[in-house]
Structure formats: structure tokens, C-alpha cells
Design a protein around this motif. Structure first.
Motif, short mmCIF file in Angstrom:
data_model
loop_
_atom_site.label_atom_id
_atom_site.label_comp_id
_atom_site.label_asym_id
_atom_site.label_seq_id
_atom_site.Cartn_x
_atom_site.Cartn_y
_atom_site.Cartn_z
N ASP A 1 0.80 -1.22 0.00
CA ASP A 1 0.00 0.00 0.00
C ASP A 1 0.83 1.27 0.00
O ASP A 1 0.32 2.35 -0.25
CB ASP A 1 -0.95 0.03 1.20
N HIS A 2 2.11 1.17 0.28
CA HIS A 2 2.96 2.36 0.28
C HIS A 2 3.55 2.65 -1.10
O HIS A 2 4.21 3.66 -1.31
CB HIS A 2 4.08 2.22 1.32
N THR B 1 -1.44 6.93 -8.16
CA THR B 1 -2.27 6.56 -7.01
C THR B 1 -1.71 5.32 -6.34
O THR B 1 -1.11 4.46 -7.00
CB THR B 1 -3.74 6.29 -7.40
N TYR B 2 -1.89 5.27 -5.04
CA TYR B 2 -1.56 4.06 -4.28
C TYR B 2 -2.66 3.03 -4.53
O TYR B 2 -3.75 3.38 -5.00
CB TYR B 2 -1.48 4.39 -2.79
N ARG C 1 -5.48 6.52 -2.93
CA ARG C 1 -4.98 7.83 -2.50
C ARG C 1 -3.88 8.33 -3.43
O ARG C 1 -3.23 7.55 -4.12
CB ARG C 1 -4.42 7.73 -1.08
N ALA D 1 -0.48 9.58 -4.88
CA ALA D 1 0.95 9.33 -4.68
C ALA D 1 1.68 10.43 -5.45
O ALA D 1 1.57 10.51 -6.67
CB ALA D 1 1.33 7.95 -5.21
N SER E 1 4.70 12.16 -1.10
CA SER E 1 3.55 11.69 -0.33
C SER E 1 3.87 10.46 0.51
O SER E 1 4.81 9.74 0.24
CB SER E 1 2.38 11.37 -1.26
N ASN F 1 1.62 7.21 2.32
CA ASN F 1 0.33 6.55 2.37
C ASN F 1 0.10 6.00 3.78
O ASN F 1 0.74 5.04 4.19
CB ASN F 1 0.28 5.42 1.35
N PHE G 1 -3.32 14.93 0.31
CA PHE G 1 -2.37 13.86 0.57
C PHE G 1 -1.49 14.27 1.73
O PHE G 1 -1.40 15.45 2.08
CB PHE G 1 -1.53 13.54 -0.68
#
Length: 100
Positions: free
Chosen positions: A4-5, A31-32, A36, A38, A52, A54, A65
């Protein structure tokens, strides 16, 4: 370990260019996996710095973000804000030893 990071494998959107310490950097958005934003920079088509972070449990609006503005990113904060690409919302998050 969760991925997810990491940004998804997609074509990133070019947001603009900033100059920090005399170095011209491209600012990109992807996007992640959780959707969200990135945000990161590149120089000569190579990843330069991740802006960014996450944090899935953090309460963040879809158009916001969490930005790392300490350590290696400290010199990027003012150029990014002065570029007009981003606005500091004043939101802060304590995450371990870091303040986002």
C-alpha cells in the motif's frame, strides 16, 4: 508486508516542474493501491524523491495527501508550495518520529 505504500503501475500525471537547490524536478501524481494520491518527483526520467506518504488510517480528503516535509524533503517544501501546485492545509499528523 503490504504494498500500500507503493504507487500503482500506471501512467503518472505530470503536474509541473519545481526547482530546489538549483535542481529542476518534475512533479508527478499516481495513485496508491487504496486510491490515495501518490506524489513524487523525477529528474531525467528517474525517480528522485517521494513527496507523499500513504497512511491508510489517516483521515484525508480525496483531494489531499500527506506530505513528508522533513529530512530529505525539507528543501522541497518551500519550492513545492511556491510553485502553486500545492496548498498547505495546516493539517499535521504525528507518525512515529515524523511529523507529516
Amino acid at each position: 508486508m503490504s504494498a500500500d505504500h507503493l504507487p500503482r503501475h500506471e501512467i503518472p500525471r505530470h503536474l509541473g516542474v519545481v526547482t530546489a537547490d538549483g535542481i529542476e524536478l518534475n512533479v508527478l501524481m499516481a495513485t496508491y493501491p487504496n486510491g490515495r494520491m501518490a506524489i513524487y518527483t523525477t529528474r531525467w526520467h528517474q525517480a528522485w524523491c517521494r513527496i507523499s506518504v500513504n497512511v491508510p488510517d489517516a483521515q484525508v480528503e480525496p483531494d489531499q495527501f500527506l506530505a513528508m516535509t522533513q529530512d530529505e524533503n525539507e528543501k522541497l517544501r518551500e519550492p513545492l508550495l511556491n510553485s502553486g501546485l500545492f496548498v498547505d492545509t495546516g493539517m499535521r499528523l504525528e507518525l512515529g518520529f515524523r511529523r507529516l
